[in-house]
Design a protein around this motif. Sequence first.
Motif, PDB file in Angstrom:
ATOM      1  N   MET A   1       0.854  -1.201   0.000  1.00 21.06           N
ATOM      2  CA  MET A   1       0.000   0.000   0.000  1.00 21.06           C
ATOM      3  C   MET A   1       0.885   1.245   0.000  1.00 21.06           C
ATOM      4  SD  MET A   1      -2.953   1.165   2.751  1.00 21.06           S
ATOM      5  CE  MET A   1      -4.112  -0.086   2.235  1.00 21.06           C
ATOM      6  N   ALA A   2       0.496   2.261  -0.781  1.00 11.37           N
ATOM      7  CA  ALA A   2       1.245   3.514  -0.796  1.00 11.37           C
ATOM      8  C   ALA A   2       1.182   4.169   0.574  1.00 11.37           C
ATOM      9  CB  ALA A   2       0.673   4.448  -1.863  1.00 11.37           C
ATOM     10  N   ARG A   3       2.179   4.970   0.858  1.00 13.30           N
ATOM     11  CA  ARG A   3       2.314   5.571   2.178  1.00 13.30           C
ATOM     12  C   ARG A   3       1.469   6.842   2.281  1.00 13.30           C
ATOM     13  NH1 ARG A   3       6.088   4.734   6.024  1.00 13.30           N
ATOM     14  NH2 ARG A   3       6.647   6.387   7.464  1.00 13.30           N
ATOM     15  N   LEU A   4       0.767   6.982   3.406  1.00 12.89           N
ATOM     16  CA  LEU A   4       0.058   8.220   3.715  1.00 12.89           C
ATOM     17  C   LEU A   4       0.976   9.090   4.556  1.00 12.89           C
ATOM     18  CD1 LEU A   4      -3.693   7.798   4.721  1.00 12.89           C
ATOM     19  CD2 LEU A   4      -2.713   8.487   2.551  1.00 12.89           C
ATOM     20  N   ASN A   5       1.207  10.310   4.100  1.00 17.13           N
ATOM     21  CA  ASN A   5       2.023  11.274   4.837  1.00 17.13           C
ATOM     22  C   ASN A   5       1.144  12.453   5.223  1.00 17.13           C
ATOM     23  OD1 ASN A   5       4.581   9.924   4.761  1.00 17.13           O
ATOM     24  ND2 ASN A   5       4.785  10.507   2.609  1.00 17.13           N
ATOM     25  N   TYR A   6       0.752  12.466   6.484  1.00 14.80           N
ATOM     26  CA  TYR A   6      -0.205  13.466   6.964  1.00 14.80           C
ATOM     27  C   TYR A   6       0.480  14.800   7.269  1.00 14.80           C
ATOM     28  CZ  TYR A   6      -3.759   9.841   8.075  1.00 14.80           C
ATOM     29  OH  TYR A   6      -4.690   8.827   8.039  1.00 14.80           O
ATOM     30  N   GLY A   7      -0.141  15.866   6.809  1.00 11.92           N
ATOM     31  CA  GLY A   7       0.107  17.177   7.371  1.00 11.92           C
ATOM     32  C   GLY A   7      -0.994  17.437   8.383  1.00 11.92           C
ATOM     33  N   VAL A   8      -0.635  17.627   9.637  1.00 10.83           N
ATOM     34  CA  VAL A   8      -1.623  17.742  10.708  1.00 10.83           C
ATOM     35  C   VAL A   8      -1.792  19.209  11.105  1.00 10.83           C
ATOM     36  CG1 VAL A   8      -2.200  17.083  13.068  1.00 10.83           C
ATOM     37  CG2 VAL A   8      -1.117  15.421  11.529  1.00 10.83           C
ATOM     38  N   LEU A  61       1.873  23.294   3.725  1.00 10.69           N
ATOM     39  CA  LEU A  61       1.548  22.790   2.392  1.00 10.69           C
ATOM     40  C   LEU A  61       2.737  22.822   1.440  1.00 10.69           C
ATOM     41  CD1 LEU A  61      -2.023  24.315   2.001  1.00 10.69           C
ATOM     42  CD2 LEU A  61      -1.449  21.895   2.307  1.00 10.69           C
ATOM     43  N   THR A  62       3.813  23.496   1.828  1.00 11.03           N
ATOM     44  CA  THR A  62       5.018  23.475   0.993  1.00 11.03           C
ATOM     45  C   THR A  62       5.871  22.233   1.242  1.00 11.03           C
ATOM     46  OG1 THR A  62       6.425  24.681   2.579  1.00 11.03           O
ATOM     47  CG2 THR A  62       5.107  25.999   1.029  1.00 11.03           C
ATOM     48  N   VAL A  63       5.570  21.476   2.294  1.00  8.97           N
ATOM     49  CA  VAL A  63       6.337  20.258   2.583  1.00  8.97           C
ATOM     50  C   VAL A  63       5.941  19.209   1.547  1.00  8.97           C
ATOM     51  CG1 VAL A  63       6.819  18.462   4.272  1.00  8.97           C
ATOM     52  CG2 VAL A  63       6.456  20.824   5.035  1.00  8.97           C
ATOM     53  N   GLU A  64       6.864  18.900   0.662  1.00  9.17           N
ATOM     54  CA  GLU A  64       6.550  18.071  -0.501  1.00  9.17           C
ATOM     55  C   GLU A  64       6.073  16.685  -0.118  1.00  9.17           C
ATOM     56  OE1 GLU A  64       8.742  16.577  -4.642  1.00  9.17           O
ATOM     57  OE2 GLU A  64       9.666  18.120  -3.374  1.00  9.17           O
ATOM     58  N   ALA A  65       6.584  16.131   0.973  1.00  9.95           N
ATOM     59  CA  ALA A  65       6.210  14.767   1.361  1.00  9.95           C
ATOM     60  C   ALA A  65       4.742  14.648   1.741  1.00  9.95           C
ATOM     61  CB  ALA A  65       7.088  14.308   2.527  1.00  9.95           C
ATOM     62  N   VAL A  66       4.127  15.720   2.195  1.00  9.74           N
ATOM     63  CA  VAL A  66       2.737  15.675   2.645  1.00  9.74           C
ATOM     64  C   VAL A  66       1.826  15.340   1.467  1.00  9.74           C
ATOM     65  CG1 VAL A  66       0.821  17.069   3.512  1.00  9.74           C
ATOM     66  CG2 VAL A  66       3.074  17.234   4.589  1.00  9.74           C
ATOM     67  N   ASN A  67       1.031  14.281   1.618  1.00  6.53           N
ATOM     68  CA  ASN A  67       0.089  13.924   0.550  1.00  6.53           C
ATOM     69  C   ASN A  67      -1.356  13.791   1.028  1.00  6.53           C
ATOM     70  OD1 ASN A  67       0.148  11.450   1.880  1.00  6.53           O
ATOM     71  ND2 ASN A  67       1.302  10.391   0.276  1.00  6.53           N
ATOM     72  N   CYS A  68      -1.606  14.097   2.302  1.00  9.17           N
ATOM     73  CA  CYS A  68      -2.968  14.178   2.818  1.00  9.17           C
ATOM     74  C   CYS A  68      -2.936  15.052   4.066  1.00  9.17           C
ATOM     75  CB  CYS A  68      -3.544  12.799   3.125  1.00  9.17           C
ATOM     76  SG  CYS A  68      -2.762  11.961   4.524  1.00  9.17           S
ATOM     77  N   LEU A  69      -4.104  15.443   4.528  1.00 10.34           N
ATOM     78  CA  LEU A  69      -4.178  16.393   5.636  1.00 10.34           C
ATOM     79  C   LEU A  69      -5.173  15.925   6.688  1.00 10.34           C
ATOM     80  CD1 LEU A  69      -4.408  19.618   3.448  1.00 10.34           C
ATOM     81  CD2 LEU A  69      -2.382  18.847   4.701  1.00 10.34           C
ATOM     82  N   LEU A  70      -4.897  16.305   7.918  1.00 11.13           N
ATOM     83  CA  LEU A  70      -5.823  16.125   9.037  1.00 11.13           C
ATOM     84  C   LEU A  70      -6.051  17.491   9.666  1.00 11.13           C
ATOM     85  CD1 LEU A  70      -7.336  14.544  11.315  1.00 11.13           C
ATOM     86  CD2 LEU A  70      -5.130  14.461  12.504  1.00 11.13           C
ATOM     87  N   ILE A  71      -7.309  17.890   9.784  1.00  9.59           N
ATOM     88  CA  ILE A  71      -7.664  19.132  10.469  1.00  9.59           C
ATOM     89  C   ILE A  71      -8.294  18.776  11.805  1.00  9.59           C
ATOM     90  CG2 ILE A  71      -9.102  21.200  10.430  1.00  9.59           C
ATOM     91  CD1 ILE A  71      -8.901  21.199   7.399  1.00  9.59           C
ATOM     92  N   ALA A  72      -7.638  19.175  12.897  1.00 12.47           N
ATOM     93  CA  ALA A  72      -8.146  18.913  14.244  1.00 12.47           C
ATOM     94  C   ALA A  72      -8.054  20.188  15.083  1.00 12.47           C
ATOM     95  CB  ALA A  72      -7.385  17.778  14.899  1.00 12.47           C
ATOM     96  N   SER A  73      -8.312  21.306  14.455  1.00  6.88           N
ATOM     97  CA  SER A  73      -8.265  22.617  15.105  1.00  6.88           C
ATOM     98  C   SER A  73      -9.612  22.916  15.765  1.00  6.88           C
ATOM     99  CB  SER A  73      -7.946  23.680  14.047  1.00  6.88           C
ATOM    100  OG  SER A  73      -8.865  23.580  12.966  1.00  6.88           O
TER     101      SER A  73
END
Length: 370
Positions: A1-8, A61-73
Amino acid sequence: MARLNYGVIGCGMMGQEHLRNIALLQDAAVPAIFEPDPVMRKAAAVAAPGAVMAGSIAQLLTVEAVNCLLIASPNYLHLRQLEEIAAIRPLPVLVEKPLFTAPEDAQRLAALRASYPAPIWVAMEYRYMPPVARMIEEAEAATGGIRMLTIREHRFPFLQKVGDWNRFNRNTGGTLVEKCCHFFDLMRHILRSDPVRIMASGGQSVNHLDEVYDGERSDIWDNAYVIVDFASGARAMLELCMFAEGSRYQEEISAIGPAGKIECHVPGPGRFWPAHLGEPPVAQVIVSPRAPKGPKTVEIPVDPQLLAAGDHNGSTFYQHQRFQRAVVSGDPIEVTLEDGWWAVVMGLAAQESAATGKAVDLSSIHYRVL
């Protein structure tokens, strides 16, 4: 499975729970975090030691590795942050509930829904609590078609959050949005129907009465009853009490139809269970047929590692697993923007009904924006 890299985005109490559960996923990491509070940022750095601590969403969002996001604000930031992401780099998003906090926000959500090119999953994790999922799976056979659904939550008061943002209705949307949108989502999900009318009574009776922040008294409610009529003819009721932390079970859900009743009992967070009482209770599902009579109880244990990772009976982990499959494999989004919209609309209607003493008709144009 491809890797999920979260921007939190946001690492307060719920964000920390997400970090612990992401750490348990296979093929997942957190390469970037945006958290403005220094205390929470320090805790997030411990939970995700390899993450870049961004100074803004734009920088994250400039961090290239990030490919999905989590919003918990905090609640009132969710829609604004989704709009900012849409304008910069629209990635797949898992966004905490509620999606928005005021009726006027619904038009903005409709515009976002029409234009956002990537999946957005709304974090209604109560669907994925193992006892709740088991009950939903067996409900049709056990009931012969649900005609009455009751959800009762007897729990502890609102916990302290960063900056005390959750003490004011203007920030949360009100208790029936902030806390109860989960339960309104469950009602629609279990009954497979949309609501048509809502009646509610609620208020602030015990908690927060003497809480003052910067000269302003907390106005968040701590108890309510809500009755919902659905298009299918089914009825649902919510009973919320946030000064009942002495209860053995935190959530109790029952569904009844012509063939019988099915219910589930879900314990609260294990960290709050008194040690002198021994081991915390285990979740249950109980099926009670009308004929032949004879309730049958099944315990639904949850992996202790998942219980230790959060306060939601393992559901946060299972939610992330399903989000991962949706992003990587193209599986359907199970909790859509429409689901998130309905959950908030039901909460806002319940708040209005309780404030005015009148039932709210959900066919009103005031509520039909999405």
